[in-house]
Design an enzyme around this catalytic site. Structure first.
Site, PDB file in Angstrom:
ATOM      1  N   GLU A 219       4.478   4.503   5.771  1.00 54.42           N
ATOM      2  CA  GLU A 219       3.231   3.747   5.874  1.00 54.42           C
ATOM      3  C   GLU A 219       2.115   4.483   5.139  1.00 54.42           C
ATOM      4  O   GLU A 219       2.108   5.716   5.097  1.00 54.42           O
ATOM      5  CB  GLU A 219       2.887   3.577   7.363  1.00 54.42           C
ATOM      6  CG  GLU A 219       1.676   2.748   7.653  1.00 54.42           C
ATOM      7  CD  GLU A 219       1.796   1.297   7.207  1.00 54.42           C
ATOM      8  OE1 GLU A 219       1.659   1.041   5.996  1.00 54.42           O
ATOM      9  OE2 GLU A 219       1.982   0.424   8.064  1.00 54.42           O
ATOM     10  N   ASP A 220       1.182   3.731   4.582  1.00 54.22           N
ATOM     11  CA  ASP A 220       0.062   4.362   3.892  1.00 54.22           C
ATOM     12  C   ASP A 220      -1.008   4.837   4.869  1.00 54.22           C
ATOM     13  O   ASP A 220      -1.510   5.948   4.750  1.00 54.22           O
ATOM     14  CB  ASP A 220      -0.537   3.444   2.818  1.00 54.22           C
ATOM     15  CG  ASP A 220      -0.945   2.067   3.345  1.00 54.22           C
ATOM     16  OD1 ASP A 220      -0.703   1.757   4.535  1.00 54.22           O
ATOM     17  OD2 ASP A 220      -1.507   1.289   2.554  1.00 54.22           O
TER      18      ASP A 220
ATOM     19  N   ASP B 185      -4.396   2.487  11.089  1.00 56.95           N
ATOM     20  CA  ASP B 185      -5.788   2.220  11.409  1.00 56.95           C
ATOM     21  C   ASP B 185      -5.844   1.733  12.856  1.00 56.95           C
ATOM     22  O   ASP B 185      -5.725   2.524  13.783  1.00 56.95           O
ATOM     23  CB  ASP B 185      -6.305   1.182  10.411  1.00 56.95           C
ATOM     24  CG  ASP B 185      -7.808   1.005  10.434  1.00 56.95           C
ATOM     25  OD1 ASP B 185      -8.397   0.978  11.527  1.00 56.95           O
ATOM     26  OD2 ASP B 185      -8.402   0.855   9.356  1.00 56.95           O
TER      27      ASP B 185
ATOM     28  N   PHE C  28     -13.851   3.273   5.221  1.00 56.50           N
ATOM     29  CA  PHE C  28     -12.992   2.337   4.510  1.00 56.50           C
ATOM     30  C   PHE C  28     -12.517   3.025   3.233  1.00 56.50           C
ATOM     31  O   PHE C  28     -13.283   3.248   2.323  1.00 56.50           O
ATOM     32  CB  PHE C  28     -13.705   1.029   4.187  1.00 56.50           C
ATOM     33  CG  PHE C  28     -12.734  -0.026   3.740  1.00 56.50           C
ATOM     34  CD1 PHE C  28     -12.436  -0.196   2.399  1.00 56.50           C
ATOM     35  CD2 PHE C  28     -12.087  -0.822   4.667  1.00 56.50           C
ATOM     36  CE1 PHE C  28     -11.508  -1.141   1.993  1.00 56.50           C
ATOM     37  CE2 PHE C  28     -11.165  -1.782   4.265  1.00 56.50           C
ATOM     38  CZ  PHE C  28     -10.876  -1.942   2.932  1.00 56.50           C
TER      39      PHE C  28
ATOM     40  N   ARG D 275      -5.938   0.262  -6.027  1.00 53.67           N
ATOM     41  CA  ARG D 275      -4.682   0.922  -5.654  1.00 53.67           C
ATOM     42  C   ARG D 275      -4.318   2.061  -6.611  1.00 53.67           C
ATOM     43  O   ARG D 275      -3.684   3.024  -6.214  1.00 53.67           O
ATOM     44  CB  ARG D 275      -3.520  -0.079  -5.642  1.00 53.67           C
ATOM     45  CG  ARG D 275      -3.584  -1.098  -4.537  1.00 53.67           C
ATOM     46  CD  ARG D 275      -2.287  -1.932  -4.519  1.00 53.67           C
ATOM     47  NE  ARG D 275      -2.396  -3.121  -3.698  1.00 53.67           N
ATOM     48  CZ  ARG D 275      -2.257  -3.168  -2.393  1.00 53.67           C
ATOM     49  NH1 ARG D 275      -2.013  -2.064  -1.734  1.00 53.67           N
ATOM     50  NH2 ARG D 275      -2.353  -4.305  -1.732  1.00 53.67           N
TER      51      ARG D 275
ATOM     52  N   GLY E  36       0.767  -1.240   0.000  1.00 52.62           N
ATOM     53  CA  GLY E  36       0.000   0.000   0.000  1.00 52.62           C
ATOM     54  C   GLY E  36       0.796   1.286   0.000  1.00 52.62           C
ATOM     55  O   GLY E  36       0.344   2.299  -0.521  1.00 52.62           O
TER      56      GLY E  36
END
Length: 181
Positions: free
Chosen positions: A100-101, A104, A153, A166, A45
């Site tokens: 990091e994308d 969460d 989401f 993506r 990601g």
């Protein structure tokens, strides 16, 4: 049918992402002036974010990659860290930046940070494009954050659902009907 039709709405535009990545790159240049950090991209990601981020930087750096997982094909983290591909570089005594994308639940990143700290880097910082603090289960925070987002989401700009979406140029909210099937 287009991928775009599965998007409920665009949360962050491509232009907003580009501006924020430029700002994050400038801040990393300031922090690491005169140093040569290792940028650790968390696959898959974070790939697009890393590519744009390093082009926004003037600092000399090395790149390395890790592939870790806690999601599988679901939408909720399992909390178990699965290292698919580990670093190729020795990070002992080095300045390390985890790219990091999204943060969460924080479970995966928390365990990953613990693992990398055991390898004795000189420093370890986390830069994330997205932070979703409302979902946090583990005590982890990024040192640099692009956007704090609501508990939706999200897909696009490297973020996926079951390996799709993506390549969307923006961060969008996936229609629940797509993953509630």
């Amino acid at each position: 049918m287009s991928m775009h039709s599965d998007v409920k709405y665009v949360m962050i535009t491509a232009e907003q992402i580009a501006q924020k990545v430029k700002e994050l790159g400038a801040e990393l240049d300031r922090i690491y002036e005169g140093k040569k950090p290792i940028m650790v991209c968390i696959l898959k990601g974070s790939t697009l974010f890393l590519a744009d981020l390093i082009r926004a930087m003037e600092t000399s750096m090395e790149l390395d990659f890790m592939r870790v997982s806690s999601y599988g094909s679901g939408t909720v983290s399992s909390g178990k860290l699965n290292i698919v591909n580990d670093l190729s570089a020795d990070i002992q005594g080095r300045d390390v930046i985890i790219v990091e994308d999204i943060i969460d639940s924080g479970n995966t990143l928390y365990r990953l940070k613990e693992l990398l700290l055991q390898r004795n880097p000189a420093s370890l910082r986390i830069v994330t494009l997205l932070d979703k603090p409302e979902r946090r289960e583990s005590p982890i925070e990024a040192d640099l954050t692009g956007f704090v987002i609501e508990n939706e989401f999200v897909i696009g700009y490297g973020l996926d659902y079951a390996e799709e979406y993506r390549n969307l140029p923006y961060v969008g909210v996936l229609k629940p009907s797509v993953y509630e099937k």
